[in-house]
Design a protein around this motif. Structure first.
Motif, PDB file in Angstrom:
ATOM      1  N   GLN A  25       0.801  -1.208   0.000  1.00  0.00           N
ATOM      2  CA  GLN A  25       0.000   0.000   0.000  1.00  0.00           C
ATOM      3  C   GLN A  25       0.842   1.269   0.000  1.00  0.00           C
ATOM      4  OE1 GLN A  25      -3.361  -0.083  -0.266  1.00  0.00           O
ATOM      5  NE2 GLN A  25      -3.077  -2.276  -0.486  1.00  0.00           N
ATOM      6  N   LYS A  26       2.153   1.134  -0.083  1.00  0.00           N
ATOM      7  CA  LYS A  26       3.031   2.292  -0.037  1.00  0.00           C
ATOM      8  C   LYS A  26       3.745   2.450  -1.375  1.00  0.00           C
ATOM      9  CE  LYS A  26       4.005   1.439   4.810  1.00  0.00           C
ATOM     10  NZ  LYS A  26       5.044   1.165   5.787  1.00  0.00           N
ATOM     11  N   LEU A  27       4.350   3.610  -1.588  1.00  0.00           N
ATOM     12  CA  LEU A  27       5.141   3.799  -2.792  1.00  0.00           C
ATOM     13  C   LEU A  27       6.364   2.889  -2.772  1.00  0.00           C
ATOM     14  CD1 LEU A  27       5.121   7.660  -3.317  1.00  0.00           C
ATOM     15  CD2 LEU A  27       4.091   5.938  -4.771  1.00  0.00           C
ATOM     16  N   ILE A  28       7.017   2.794  -1.612  1.00  0.00           N
ATOM     17  CA  ILE A  28       8.185   1.930  -1.455  1.00  0.00           C
ATOM     18  C   ILE A  28       7.933   1.019  -0.261  1.00  0.00           C
ATOM     19  CG2 ILE A  28      10.631   1.849  -0.946  1.00  0.00           C
ATOM     20  CD1 ILE A  28      10.854   4.629  -2.207  1.00  0.00           C
ATOM     21  N   THR A  29       7.996  -0.279  -0.478  1.00  0.00           N
ATOM     22  CA  THR A  29       7.804  -1.249   0.581  1.00  0.00           C
ATOM     23  C   THR A  29       9.057  -2.111   0.683  1.00  0.00           C
ATOM     24  OG1 THR A  29       5.456  -1.292   0.074  1.00  0.00           O
ATOM     25  CG2 THR A  29       6.304  -3.084   1.419  1.00  0.00           C
ATOM     26  N   ILE A  30       9.661  -2.133   1.856  1.00  0.00           N
ATOM     27  CA  ILE A  30      10.886  -2.904   2.066  1.00  0.00           C
ATOM     28  C   ILE A  30      10.612  -3.968   3.121  1.00  0.00           C
ATOM     29  CG2 ILE A  30      13.294  -2.787   2.793  1.00  0.00           C
ATOM     30  CD1 ILE A  30      13.252   0.144   1.836  1.00  0.00           C
ATOM     31  N   ASN A  31      10.745  -5.231   2.730  1.00  0.00           N
ATOM     32  CA  ASN A  31      10.627  -6.379   3.637  1.00  0.00           C
ATOM     33  C   ASN A  31       9.322  -6.377   4.435  1.00  0.00           C
ATOM     34  OD1 ASN A  31      13.143  -7.247   2.800  1.00  0.00           O
ATOM     35  ND2 ASN A  31      14.193  -6.153   4.435  1.00  0.00           N
ATOM     36  N   GLN A  32       8.210  -6.174   3.778  1.00  0.00           N
ATOM     37  CA  GLN A  32       6.929  -6.179   4.474  1.00  0.00           C
ATOM     38  C   GLN A  32       6.332  -7.573   4.414  1.00  0.00           C
ATOM     39  OE1 GLN A  32       4.055  -3.423   2.983  1.00  0.00           O
ATOM     40  NE2 GLN A  32       2.423  -4.216   4.241  1.00  0.00           N
ATOM     41  N   GLN A  33       5.952  -8.085   5.567  1.00  0.00           N
ATOM     42  CA  GLN A  33       5.272  -9.370   5.639  1.00  0.00           C
ATOM     43  C   GLN A  33       3.996  -9.173   6.438  1.00  0.00           C
ATOM     44  OE1 GLN A  33       7.984 -12.165   7.286  1.00  0.00           O
ATOM     45  NE2 GLN A  33       9.223 -12.301   5.441  1.00  0.00           N
ATOM     46  N   TRP A  34       2.924  -9.776   5.961  1.00  0.00           N
ATOM     47  CA  TRP A  34       1.638  -9.608   6.617  1.00  0.00           C
ATOM     48  C   TRP A  34       1.267 -10.882   7.344  1.00  0.00           C
ATOM     49  CZ3 TRP A  34      -3.215 -11.891   6.178  1.00  0.00           C
ATOM     50  CH2 TRP A  34      -4.243 -11.212   6.819  1.00  0.00           C
ATOM     51  N   LYS A  35       0.843 -10.719   8.590  1.00  0.00           N
ATOM     52  CA  LYS A  35       0.343 -11.833   9.385  1.00  0.00           C
ATOM     53  C   LYS A  35      -0.968 -11.370  10.019  1.00  0.00           C
ATOM     54  CE  LYS A  35       4.961 -13.331  10.607  1.00  0.00           C
ATOM     55  NZ  LYS A  35       5.929 -13.466  11.683  1.00  0.00           N
ATOM     56  N   PRO A  36      -1.990 -12.219  10.004  1.00  0.00           N
ATOM     57  CA  PRO A  36      -3.248 -11.801  10.620  1.00  0.00           C
ATOM     58  C   PRO A  36      -3.114 -11.692  12.141  1.00  0.00           C
ATOM     59  CG  PRO A  36      -3.377 -14.069   9.859  1.00  0.00           C
ATOM     60  CD  PRO A  36      -2.072 -13.535   9.391  1.00  0.00           C
ATOM     61  N   VAL A  37      -3.752 -10.691  12.705  1.00  0.00           N
ATOM     62  CA  VAL A  37      -3.743 -10.481  14.143  1.00  0.00           C
ATOM     63  C   VAL A  37      -4.901 -11.281  14.732  1.00  0.00           C
ATOM     64  CG1 VAL A  37      -3.899  -8.741  15.959  1.00  0.00           C
ATOM     65  CG2 VAL A  37      -2.772  -8.201  13.800  1.00  0.00           C
ATOM     66  N   GLU A  38      -4.600 -12.149  15.665  1.00  0.00           N
ATOM     67  CA  GLU A  38      -5.622 -13.047  16.216  1.00  0.00           C
ATOM     68  C   GLU A  38      -6.750 -12.283  16.899  1.00  0.00           C
ATOM     69  OE1 GLU A  38      -4.177 -16.291  18.556  1.00  0.00           O
ATOM     70  OE2 GLU A  38      -2.397 -16.492  17.308  1.00  0.00           O
ATOM     71  N   GLU A  39      -6.408 -11.253  17.659  1.00  0.00           N
ATOM     72  CA  GLU A  39      -7.440 -10.491  18.366  1.00  0.00           C
ATOM     73  C   GLU A  39      -8.404  -9.822  17.385  1.00  0.00           C
ATOM     74  OE1 GLU A  39      -4.156 -10.023  18.979  1.00  0.00           O
ATOM     75  OE2 GLU A  39      -3.971 -11.044  20.891  1.00  0.00           O
ATOM     76  N   LEU A  40      -7.861  -9.312  16.293  1.00  0.00           N
ATOM     77  CA  LEU A  40      -8.701  -8.672  15.289  1.00  0.00           C
ATOM     78  C   LEU A  40      -9.613  -9.687  14.614  1.00  0.00           C
ATOM     79  CD1 LEU A  40      -9.434  -6.135  13.716  1.00  0.00           C
ATOM     80  CD2 LEU A  40      -7.576  -6.663  12.146  1.00  0.00           C
ATOM     81  N   GLN A  41      -9.123 -10.871  14.352  1.00  0.00           N
ATOM     82  CA  GLN A  41      -9.939 -11.924  13.746  1.00  0.00           C
ATOM     83  C   GLN A  41     -11.080 -12.320  14.684  1.00  0.00           C
ATOM     84  OE1 GLN A  41      -9.603 -12.788  10.626  1.00  0.00           O
ATOM     85  NE2 GLN A  41      -7.795 -11.509  10.409  1.00  0.00           N
ATOM     86  N   LYS A  42     -10.803 -12.383  15.981  1.00  0.00           N
ATOM     87  CA  LYS A  42     -11.851 -12.716  16.963  1.00  0.00           C
ATOM     88  C   LYS A  42     -12.928 -11.638  16.994  1.00  0.00           C
ATOM     89  CE  LYS A  42      -8.856 -15.355  20.013  1.00  0.00           C
ATOM     90  NZ  LYS A  42      -8.181 -15.380  21.333  1.00  0.00           N
ATOM     91  N   VAL A  43     -12.505 -10.377  16.961  1.00  0.00           N
ATOM     92  CA  VAL A  43     -13.469  -9.267  16.992  1.00  0.00           C
ATOM     93  C   VAL A  43     -14.318  -9.291  15.731  1.00  0.00           C
ATOM     94  CG1 VAL A  43     -13.663  -6.761  16.902  1.00  0.00           C
ATOM     95  CG2 VAL A  43     -12.077  -7.818  18.495  1.00  0.00           C
ATOM     96  N   ARG A  44     -13.722  -9.581  14.577  1.00  0.00           N
ATOM     97  CA  ARG A  44     -14.492  -9.654  13.335  1.00  0.00           C
ATOM     98  C   ARG A  44     -15.539 -10.746  13.389  1.00  0.00           C
ATOM     99  NH1 ARG A  44      -9.999  -9.061   8.620  1.00  0.00           N
ATOM    100  NH2 ARG A  44      -9.719  -6.822   8.820  1.00  0.00           N
ATOM    101  N   ARG A  45     -15.161 -11.907  13.935  1.00  0.00           N
ATOM    102  CA  ARG A  45     -16.124 -13.012  14.033  1.00  0.00           C
ATOM    103  C   ARG A  45     -17.281 -12.673  14.964  1.00  0.00           C
ATOM    104  NH1 ARG A  45     -11.919 -16.637  15.646  1.00  0.00           N
ATOM    105  NH2 ARG A  45     -10.457 -16.437  13.952  1.00  0.00           N
ATOM    106  N   VAL A  46     -16.994 -11.977  16.042  1.00  0.00           N
ATOM    107  CA  VAL A  46     -18.036 -11.643  17.019  1.00  0.00           C
ATOM    108  C   VAL A  46     -18.978 -10.581  16.479  1.00  0.00           C
ATOM    109  CG1 VAL A  46     -18.413 -10.612  19.281  1.00  0.00           C
ATOM    110  CG2 VAL A  46     -16.654 -12.333  19.004  1.00  0.00           C
ATOM    111  N   THR A  47     -18.438  -9.593  15.754  1.00  0.00           N
ATOM    112  CA  THR A  47     -19.274  -8.472  15.319  1.00  0.00           C
ATOM    113  C   THR A  47     -20.081  -8.780  14.055  1.00  0.00           C
ATOM    114  OG1 THR A  47     -17.410  -7.541  14.061  1.00  0.00           O
ATOM    115  CG2 THR A  47     -17.777  -6.728  16.312  1.00  0.00           C
ATOM    116  N   ARG A  48     -19.780  -9.857  13.368  1.00  0.00           N
ATOM    117  CA  ARG A  48     -20.531 -10.171  12.131  1.00  0.00           C
ATOM    118  C   ARG A  48     -21.687 -11.050  12.395  1.00  0.00           C
ATOM    119  NH1 ARG A  48     -16.616 -10.293   6.999  1.00  0.00           N
ATOM    120  NH2 ARG A  48     -15.682  -8.326   7.464  1.00  0.00           N
TER     121      ARG A  48
END
Length: 83
Positions: A60-83
Motif C-alpha cells: 500500500q506504499k510507494l516503497i515497501t521494504i521487507n513487508q510481511q503480513w500476518k493476521p492479528v488473532e485479536e482482530l480476527q476474533k473481533v471480526r467473528r463476534v461483530t458479524r
C-alpha cells in the motif's frame, strides 16, 4: 498581454515557466494517484468501511521494504463476534 507574449519578450522566464508547469503537473498526478489508493476515503456512504476490502498481499506504499503480513488473532476474533 498574454502569457506567451510575455515569455517571448522576457526569455529568462521560460525556465521558470517550465519548472512551474512540471511541478504543478507532478503534484496533480500524485494527488490523483493518491485518490485511487484504498486507504483514502472519498465516499463514505457507499463504502463506510473501505479498510475491510484491502488486499494484504498488495503493498500500500510507494516503497515497501521487507513487508510481511500476518493476521492479528485479536482482530480476527473481533471480526467473528461483530458479524
Amino acid at each position: 498581454m498574454g502569457v506567451f507574449q510575455t515569455l517571448m519578450k522576457k526569455k529568462e522566464l521560460i525556465p521558470l515557466a517550465v519548472i512551474m508547469t512540471v511541478a504543478a503537473g507532478g503534484a496533480s498526478s500524485f494527488a490523483l494517484y493518491s485518490l485511487k489508493k484504498t486507504d483514502v476515503i472519498v465516499d463514505r456512504k457507499r463504502n463506510p468501511e473501505p479498510w475491510e476490502t484491502v488486499d494484504p498481499t498488495v503493498p500500500q506504499k510507494l516503497i515497501t521494504i521487507n513487508q510481511q503480513w500476518k493476521p492479528v488473532e485479536e482482530l480476527q476474533k473481533v471480526r467473528r463476534v461483530t458479524r
